[in-house]
Design a protein around this motif. Structure first.
Motif, PDB file in Angstrom:
ATOM      1  N   ARG A 111       0.180  -3.758   5.637  1.00 11.38           N
ATOM      2  CA  ARG A 111       1.096  -4.273   4.992  1.00 11.38           C
ATOM      3  C   ARG A 111       2.291  -4.873   6.142  1.00 11.38           C
ATOM      4  O   ARG A 111       2.248  -4.066   6.942  1.00 11.38           O
ATOM      5  CB  ARG A 111       1.791  -3.651   3.875  1.00 11.38           C
ATOM      6  N   ASP A 158       8.195  -6.468   3.476  1.00  8.89           N
ATOM      7  CA  ASP A 158       8.716  -5.733   2.147  1.00  8.89           C
ATOM      8  C   ASP A 158      10.188  -5.274   2.002  1.00  8.89           C
ATOM      9  O   ASP A 158      10.742  -5.454   1.121  1.00  8.89           O
ATOM     10  CB  ASP A 158       7.757  -4.316   2.150  1.00  8.89           C
ATOM     11  N   ASP A 215       3.518  -4.589  -9.563  1.00  9.91           N
ATOM     12  CA  ASP A 215       3.289  -3.356  -8.537  1.00  9.91           C
ATOM     13  C   ASP A 215       2.432  -2.334  -8.699  1.00  9.91           C
ATOM     14  O   ASP A 215       1.734  -1.950  -7.821  1.00  9.91           O
ATOM     15  CB  ASP A 215       4.982  -2.998  -8.162  1.00  9.91           C
ATOM     16  N   GLY A 258       3.962  -8.935  -1.704  1.00 10.84           N
ATOM     17  CA  GLY A 258       5.216  -8.649  -0.934  1.00 10.84           C
ATOM     18  C   GLY A 258       5.700 -10.157  -0.541  1.00 10.84           C
ATOM     19  O   GLY A 258       6.782 -10.267  -0.572  1.00 10.84           O
ATOM     20  N   ARG A 315       7.251 -11.697  -4.287  1.00 12.70           N
ATOM     21  CA  ARG A 315       8.449 -11.234  -4.980  1.00 12.70           C
ATOM     22  C   ARG A 315       9.767 -12.003  -4.530  1.00 12.70           C
ATOM     23  O   ARG A 315      10.336 -12.557  -5.458  1.00 12.70           O
ATOM     24  CB  ARG A 315       9.074  -9.652  -4.423  1.00 12.70           C
ATOM     25  N   ARG A 347      -2.122  -6.397  -2.399  1.00 12.15           N
ATOM     26  CA  ARG A 347      -0.894  -6.006  -2.303  1.00 12.15           C
ATOM     27  C   ARG A 347       0.045  -6.680  -1.245  1.00 12.15           C
ATOM     28  O   ARG A 347       1.408  -6.987  -1.648  1.00 12.15           O
ATOM     29  CB  ARG A 347      -0.495  -4.433  -2.281  1.00 12.15           C
ATOM     30  N   ARG A 348      -0.538  -7.179  -0.176  1.00 10.69           N
ATOM     31  CA  ARG A 348       0.231  -7.958   0.829  1.00 10.69           C
ATOM     32  C   ARG A 348       0.697  -9.361   0.140  1.00 10.69           C
ATOM     33  O   ARG A 348       1.910  -9.760   0.699  1.00 10.69           O
ATOM     34  CB  ARG A 348      -0.538  -8.372   1.925  1.00 10.69           C
TER      35      ARG A 348
END
Length: 541
Positions: free
Chosen positions: A477, A482, A467, A425, A428, A421-422
């Protein structure tokens, strides 16, 4: 095998849309490739890199010339008139349909490579791999650049992904090296990725797993001879004719200037923007004495005549390809861009939060450039990460970078975005900025709504799906990253409204470079921010 029909169905839907766009806008690249079809079909090989009837001379490596020659053998059945070198600008319907169709057919290489990517992924990450593959296959970048503007990037990036997937297993390293060597002989922009391939193949194939002093001479010979054979087949005929100097002068035309006609969203776009701001800052503060002792603040026109070279003022905003000079800031040379690109590819980042014992006794895990990290930890994940960093470095600091080259970053990064998930970030802002930066390539009334609607739809679906699918990271994170991504995406909406509608209503045909400058600068901020975020994640993993 369950993933293959889904990927095939996706490709069929995408193909239907691309066929509907055949009559749409096409750029000068369409004539470029028509001319290359004509010259490779009509002229002997020894004249290919000397032919200059058209201004769009052959400037791709030999394998792409052979590729155009192969297509031309089929093209004569569609319309033989398009294969005459003197028929400049020829665009019959048969020619249009044939060239558009070749882009779609050759994109089968991309579909096959993505299929292999899904199949080679661990069972636990099949959903993530399929989402990443679908996002690439349906990419607005490929739609805009290949199927409207006109190029063959789907075919070329399919070969790149194939090489990356082959490198996923030890048994495929040799084939991966051969495929990448062939890719270099198709389009030399991929030279920017070569350092990552060199380090990965050296460590994973030529050296033993236990010690870097365990040299596998047999593997070295096989790799060296194989890659040598690939290049010999490409350049051998031109070596025989004594034309290598001419070939390289076409492949590396440094006279084209630092920036493209429309600034690619990189460091030099920000540099050019700062130069524009400083020009008017000087104008606002400059004074000249008059005969009666009074002072008069200069307007732009007389100041430019008196104090600044007008050619320098106009060189980065004139919309032409050529030498780039700056009015206030120092000029940039090709050598400087090469040094900065190389430095960015081997940039190091010390881990400030490393455990105490690591701070007292540094090792390669606490302070290491990207290529060194790959050398000592030659995992496939680190390989793709280093490829992405090489793509970032070349795009951000390279000489005469085209905006279309952002795919050199987006596509390898897409293979990583769902691993952590990092990483998402950092992905995106790149996904938004990279695709928004391509909008100025399509400036006609019919294609405007198409590019915006398709890109916005793709961004909403892909970013929401990513996501949902991205696994949680075992590490904290980056809060600021973000928040930057959220704010950055929000700014895109009013910017597009201004550039697409408000500017023309207010200024009409005046200041036409202003919205281009805004888009380029905005996109450059996103790409640079994404790069910094990627560095933080990569070097703290």
């Amino acid at each position: 095998m369950a993933e293959y029909p889904t990927l095939l169905q996706t490709s069929l839907v995408a193909t239907a849309l691309k066929v509907l766009l055949w009559p749409a806008y096409r750029s000068t690249d369409f004539e470029v490739h028509r001319n290359w079809l004509a010259l490779t079909h009509s002229l002997p090989l020894r004249e290919w890199y000397h032919e200059k009837t058209s201004q769009w001379t052959l400037d791709y490596p030999p394998y792409f010339a052979y590729f155009e020659y192969t297509l031309s053998q089929l093209g004569r059945f569609a319309d033989e008139n398009m294969l005459h070198v003197s028929n400049l600008g020829y665009d019959s319907w048969n020619t249009i349909f044939f060239q558009r169709a070749t882009v779609i057919v050759t994109e089968a290489v991309l579909i096959y490579a993505l299929y292999l990517f899904i199949q080679s992924s661990p069972a636990a990450s099949k959903k993530q791999s399929h989402a990443a593959a679908a996002s690439i296959l349906l990419s607005p970048g490929l739609l805009i650049i290949d199927h409207l503007h006109f190029q063959y990037n789907g075919f070329l990036y399919g070969i790149l992904i194939l090489s990356i997937v082959l490198a996923r297993k030890k048994s495929g390293l040799l084939a991966s090296g051969f495929v990448f060597a062939a890719l270099l002989c198709l389009k030399h922009i991929y030279l920017y990725l070569a350092p990552a391939y060199f380090v990965y193949l050296l460590r994973g194939y030529c050296l033993g797993p236990r010690s870097i002093f365990d040299i596998r001479f047999g593997n070295c010979v096989k790799l060296g001879l194989g890659i040598g054979a690939v290049f010999a087949l490409a350049f051998g005929p031109f070596v025989y004719y004594g034309q290598m100097e001419q070939v390289f002068s076409r492949l590396f035309p440094f006279s084209r200037g630092l920036c493209h006609a429309y600034w690619a969203p990189n460091v030099w776009a920000l540099y050019s923007f700062c130069d524009r701001v400083l020009i008017y800052g000087k104008i606002a503060t400059m004074k000249v004495p008059l005969k009666d002792g009074a002072d008069l603040r200069l307007t732009a026109a007389p100041y430019l005549k008196l104090a600044i070279d007008r050619d320098a003022v106009n060189s980065v905003t004139r919309g032409l390809v050529g030498d780039t000079s700056f009015a206030v800031l120092p000029n940039i040379s090709p050598r400087m861009t090469f040094i900065l690109t190389l430095a960015a590819q081997i940039v190091s980042h010390p881990l400030k939060n490393a455990p105490r014992q690591q701070k007292l006794k540094p090792n390669i895990q606490t302070h290491q450039p990207a290529l060194i990290k790959l050398f000592f930890t030659p995992t496939w994940h680190n390989f793709v990460s280093t490829l992405t960093l090489c793509g970032y470095a070349s795009f951000l600091f390279g000489w005469h970078v085209h905006e279309k080259a952002i795919l050199l970053v987006i596509i390898p990064f897409s293979l990583l975005a769902l691993t952590d998930r990092r990483y998402l970030g950092a992905f995106r802002p790149l996904a938004v900025s990279g695709h928004v930066s391509l909008f100025p390539l399509l400036f006609t009334a019919m294609e405007g709504p198409i590019k915006v609607a398709y890109t916005v739809t793709w961004l909403v679906i892909v970013l929401l799906a990513f996501d949902w699918l991205a696994p949680a990271s075992p590490q904290p994170r980056v809060f600021l990253l973000d928040r930057f991504a959220l704010l950055y995406i929000a700014v895109a909406i009013p910017l597009m409204v201004y550039c697409s509608l408000v500017h023309q209503l207010v200024f009409g045909a005046r200041y036409e470079f202003l919205p281009l400058m805004f888009v380029s600068t905005y996109s450059a901020i996103g790409v640079v921010g994404s790069w910094l975020g990627f560095l933080v994640v990569f070097f703290t993993s």
